[in-house]
Write an enzyme that holds these catalytic residues in place. Structure first.
Site, PDB file in Angstrom:
ATOM      1  N   ASP A  52      -5.029  -5.390 -54.307  1.00 37.86           N
ATOM      2  CA  ASP A  52      -3.926  -4.951 -53.444  1.00 37.86           C
ATOM      3  C   ASP A  52      -3.261  -4.220 -54.564  1.00 37.86           C
ATOM      4  O   ASP A  52      -2.528  -2.932 -54.177  1.00 37.86           O
ATOM      5  CB  ASP A  52      -3.187  -5.930 -52.695  1.00 37.86           C
ATOM      6  N   ALA A  53      -2.686  -4.938 -55.461  1.00 40.59           N
ATOM      7  CA  ALA A  53      -1.868  -4.469 -56.490  1.00 40.59           C
ATOM      8  C   ALA A  53      -2.199  -3.153 -57.267  1.00 40.59           C
ATOM      9  O   ALA A  53      -1.488  -2.098 -57.234  1.00 40.59           O
ATOM     10  CB  ALA A  53      -1.548  -5.229 -57.521  1.00 40.59           C
ATOM     11  N   TYR A  55      -4.356  -0.890 -55.900  1.00 43.60           N
ATOM     12  CA  TYR A  55      -4.307   0.031 -54.572  1.00 43.60           C
ATOM     13  C   TYR A  55      -2.786   0.440 -54.479  1.00 43.60           C
ATOM     14  O   TYR A  55      -2.572   1.934 -54.570  1.00 43.60           O
ATOM     15  CB  TYR A  55      -4.682  -0.646 -53.344  1.00 43.60           C
ATOM     16  N   LEU A 102     -12.578  -0.085 -16.118  1.00 40.59           N
ATOM     17  CA  LEU A 102     -13.906  -0.552 -16.256  1.00 40.59           C
ATOM     18  C   LEU A 102     -13.940  -1.494 -14.993  1.00 40.59           C
ATOM     19  O   LEU A 102     -12.845  -2.244 -14.714  1.00 40.59           O
ATOM     20  CB  LEU A 102     -14.283  -1.662 -17.398  1.00 40.59           C
ATOM     21  N   LYS A 136     -14.587  -7.621 -25.019  1.00 38.77           N
ATOM     22  CA  LYS A 136     -13.391  -6.661 -24.676  1.00 38.77           C
ATOM     23  C   LYS A 136     -11.955  -7.050 -25.247  1.00 38.77           C
ATOM     24  O   LYS A 136     -11.688  -8.263 -25.109  1.00 38.77           O
ATOM     25  CB  LYS A 136     -13.403  -7.083 -22.869  1.00 38.77           C
ATOM     26  N   ARG A 157      -3.818   5.997 -23.717  1.00 37.44           N
ATOM     27  CA  ARG A 157      -4.764   6.350 -22.522  1.00 37.44           C
ATOM     28  C   ARG A 157      -4.072   6.676 -21.413  1.00 37.44           C
ATOM     29  O   ARG A 157      -4.236   7.594 -20.674  1.00 37.44           O
ATOM     30  CB  ARG A 157      -5.586   4.868 -22.139  1.00 37.44           C
ATOM     31  N   GLU A 194      -9.702   0.460 -29.089  1.00 32.26           N
ATOM     32  CA  GLU A 194      -8.487  -0.559 -29.013  1.00 32.26           C
ATOM     33  C   GLU A 194      -7.709  -0.580 -30.134  1.00 32.26           C
ATOM     34  O   GLU A 194      -8.215  -1.164 -30.958  1.00 32.26           O
ATOM     35  CB  GLU A 194      -9.146  -1.574 -28.406  1.00 32.26           C
ATOM     36  N   LYS A 311     -22.563  -2.555 -21.381  1.00 31.51           N
ATOM     37  CA  LYS A 311     -22.778  -1.036 -21.229  1.00 31.51           C
ATOM     38  C   LYS A 311     -24.197  -0.586 -21.081  1.00 31.51           C
ATOM     39  O   LYS A 311     -24.946  -1.333 -21.923  1.00 31.51           O
ATOM     40  CB  LYS A 311     -22.283  -0.190 -22.154  1.00 31.51           C
ATOM     41  N   LYS A 335     -14.968 -11.082 -17.344  1.00 34.42           N
ATOM     42  CA  LYS A 335     -13.661 -11.512 -17.766  1.00 34.42           C
ATOM     43  C   LYS A 335     -14.077 -12.953 -17.940  1.00 34.42           C
ATOM     44  O   LYS A 335     -14.686 -13.674 -17.110  1.00 34.42           O
ATOM     45  CB  LYS A 335     -12.709 -11.165 -16.853  1.00 34.42           C
TER      46      LYS A 335
END
Ligand code: IVH
Length: 692
Positions: A52-53, A55, A102, A136, A157, A194, A311, A335
């Site tokens: 990270d450093a 980067y 959905l 989901k 959305r 999402e 799907k 769900k």
């Protein structure tokens, strides 16, 4: 199309890879590319090759170069991820291809019904359908638009046809590629997915909120929505949002993949994060197996999912199946049920709220439900206790549906022992011993102590200091309790006389924190009349009512003198609220407190007028049950702002009832009258998520 590959990305610094980069334009291009590559390896492939450093070092190098050569900043520069200056509001974006919702299945039978309908339509009744299964994700849907390979627009959305332009905010999410990783990008490519917040990021964010005395977010979905809808994208940049892509929108200039699985492979190849828990499922039984397997792993995923999406895999079959209303016939969400557990109800205590309302709270033998240990659950009110026939000593079902406050769902009568005791409403307030009033006109019993009751006073102070009221930074519920325990504050007016020395006498309170608090209290003196009226905590006057009153009367003096006719002339202020306002200002104690507040220098330099739009004009809505994203008052304020009316009761004239968790009789009435009942999700589709 071939995926972009670079041999440089395994090297740890730019110089090691391009030792001779000297011209700034080349250097900026190379640095940008290196940062894009590292970001892809980190977020998509999960195979970082630098720390990270390192980067951050490359990032800073690019920032410095761009600062020296602003004309060389490219439209997909990684430095744009830090955020842009704040906006006044979000623009509306029309979706070229609507963003659908959905249909839901809640049982294996409903899933089998879905499969039967699919096979009938495809006329292949004896052959299993090839499905594709995905978790989901519990966040908010967004669309990312790339033109000629460059990220140009991101939108929520919204209502499916139109969403909000949140490009600046989405750009701050490291996982989103700012440029497609392909050699010949199509003219237009929209990826859909999402945005969500992983548990670790959510916990860290809430810790900072609590440390800063702010109310924490209720759940990761709210936190994600709140973070994505910041008008200041630099704030979004501080939040750790994640994204997974699961579909395509408008695509121009290339052939579409032939299957959902192909679309996900393409998305991944082009640099998008795609969820790892995905699978091809041959036939509906395999789908159900997938659902069970994911359900078993749910706690370990590190982010919230609220079900599984199946799907039809082949795009040709998806086309053949088409859509019904706003949902595809080729997909379904299965769900997860709300989580429930059995435990012992050990005792019941009554909590006193700001307006004196008594809420029975069940003290439970601690039990692990839906990812948290629950030891208290609401019993709502005495009517609910009677309806559910709850007694102390009962074994009860505790339920926690995702985000809502845990509740006692029902009693397991078979397990009732002989020695249970009924739950009685106390005749005296458990805090101040004033008589409790249990009127038939109200569901909840109330303590009659008013400002004599320490609980009501404390709750009143918490409300006064809260974000939507006086917004006193750092003065959260816990600190109010502490200040009151120490005897430093008894009423809201006492806040403005607090000194650093006094506050410092409290445990764990240094000079710096005490000074910060005094400064924050002083800062809150500059407010708006609407916020001040709301902060006073007048019964039946919520945020929207306070805004309407402030708008109509313009000053505290005028409001103080208002009579019933003047008050009820405001659309949405009924006789009950009018009586509460008049009652409040008729009380000498209240008048003295208001006067003390004004004398301490509270003023309203910003006149806040409520801009009423006409978008929902002519519509009347009713809100019922507990909403998880909004308080009911906030939802009401937003509906009113959009020009709708909000009523407390359902009639034939009601356009729709929005039902949150545990809705009451209003839903039954709506159904009897043929009035549409909508979910919180549909409400948000109309009014958008709350402002953070
Ligand atoms: S597909 C045409 N896939 O669920 C179908 N949606 O209830 C469009 N969601 O608005 C959606 N994970 O926010 C799809 N793997 C997934 C999903 C997913 C979460 C959300 C999405 C959508 C809502 C529909």
């Amino acid at each position: 199309m071939k995926a972009f590959t670079s041999t440089c990305i395994v090297k740890s610094t730019l110089e090691a890879c391009h030792p001779d980069v000297s011209n700034p334009a080349d250097k900026i291009a190379k640095l940008s590319q290196a940062l894009h590559d590292h970001s892809y390896r980190y977020h998509v492939l999960d195979e970082p090759t630098i720390s990270d450093a390192e980067y951050d070092g490359l990032f800073r190098e690019l920032q410095e170069l761009e600062a020296a050569h602003p004309d060389l900043i490219s439209e997909d520069s990684p430095t744009l991820r830090v955020g842009a200056p704040p906006l006044d509001g979000f623009e509306t974006v029309e979706h070229a291809v609507p963003m659908l919702s959905l249909g839901n299945a809640f049982s294996q039978e409903e899933l089998q019904d879905f499969d039967r309908r699919v096979r009938e339509r495809l006329e292949r009744e004896d052959q299993p359908v090839a499905y594709f299964a995905e978790p989901k994700l519990d966040g908010l849907a967004i669309s990312l638009r790339y033109e000629n390979g460059v990220f140009v627009q991101g939108a929520t959305r919204g209502d499916g046809q139109r969403g909000e332009n949140v490009t600046d905010n989405l750009r701050t999410i490291d996982m989103i590629p700012l440029r497609l990783r392909c050699e010949n990008p199509p003219a237009v490519f929209e990826a859909r997915g999402e945005v969500f917040m992983a548990h670790a990021a959510f916990d860290a964010l809430n810790k900072t909120m609590i440390d800063a005395g702010k109310s924490p977010f209720v759940n990761p979905r709210n936190a994600a929505a709140g973070s994505l809808r910041q008008l200041d994208s630099r704030k979004t940049a501080e939040r750790q949002l994640s994204i997974n892509l699961y579909g395509l929108g408008e695509v121009v200039g290339m052939d579409l993949p032939e299957s959902q699985s192909g679309a996900l492979s393409l998305l991944k190849e082009w640099g998008f994060p795609v969820n790892a828990e995905i699978a091809a499922c041959e036939g509906i039984d395999a789908c159900f197996d997938f659902y069970k397997a994911i359900g078993a792993q749910r706690d370990k995923l590190g982010y919230d999912i609220d079900g599984v999406v199946f799907k039809v895999d082949a795009i040709a079959e998806q086309r053949e199946l088409g859509f019904v209303s706003r949902a595809p016939r080729w997909a379904i969400a299965q769900k997860f049920p709300a989580e429930e557990m059995l435990t012992l109800l050990e005792d019941v205590e009554f909590q006193v709220g700001r307006t004196g309302a008594l809420t029975p709270v069940a003290r439970l033998k601690p039990v692990f439900v839906g990812g948290v240990t629950v030891s208290n659950a609401t019993l709502h009110n005495m009517d609910e206790i009677a309806r559910k026939d709850v007694r102390i000593g009962d074994t009860v079902v505790v339920r926690r549906a995702g985000d809502v406050i845990p509740e006692v769902a029902r009693v397991v009568l078979e397990k009732r022992p002989d020695n249970t005791s009924p739950i009685a409403l106390p005749s005296e307030c458990p805090i101040c011993a004033s008589p409790v009033i249990d009127s038939d006109a109200e569901v909840k019993a109330r303590c009659s102590g008013g400002l004599l009751c320490a609980a009501q006073r404390r709750e009143g102070i918490k409300h006064f200091a809260s974000r939507r009221a006086m917004d006193i930074d750092g003065l959260g519920d816990k600190l109010v309790e502490q200040l009151a325990d120490e005897g430093l504050i008894e009423s809201i007016a006492d806040l403005y006389t607090l000194s650093v020395e006094q506050i410092q006498t409290m445990p764990r309170m240094g000079e710096k924190s005490a000074t910060n608090l005094v400064n924050a209290i002083a800062k809150s003196k500059q407010t708006t009349l609407a916020k001040f009226v709301f902060a006073l905590g007048i019964r039946d006057v919520g945020e929207s009512g306070a805004a309407l009153l402030a708008d109509k009367f313009g000053s505290i003096d005028a409001l103080k003198d208002a009579d019933e006719d003047a008050l009820t002339s405001i659309n949405d202020i009924g006789p009950k609220a009018a009586a509460s306002v008049m009652g409040f200002f008729a009380n000498e104690d209240n008048l003295a407190i208001v006067q003390r507040l004004l004398d301490s220098g509270i003023e309203f330099p910003v006149s806040e007028t409520v801009e009423i739009s006409t978008e929902l004009e002519g519509n009347t809505y009713v809100l019922t049950g507990t909403l998880s994203t909004y308080s009911r008052d906030q939802a009401k304020a937003k509906l009113l702002k959009l020009g709708a009316k909000v009523s407390g009761s359902v009639s034939k004239k009601t356009t729709a009832v929005f039902a949150g968790e545990s809705p009451g009789s209003k839903v039954t009435k709506a159904e009897a009258l043929g009035v549409q009942v909508m979910s919180e999700e549909e409400l948000i589709a109309i009014i958008g998520p709350p402002d953070a």
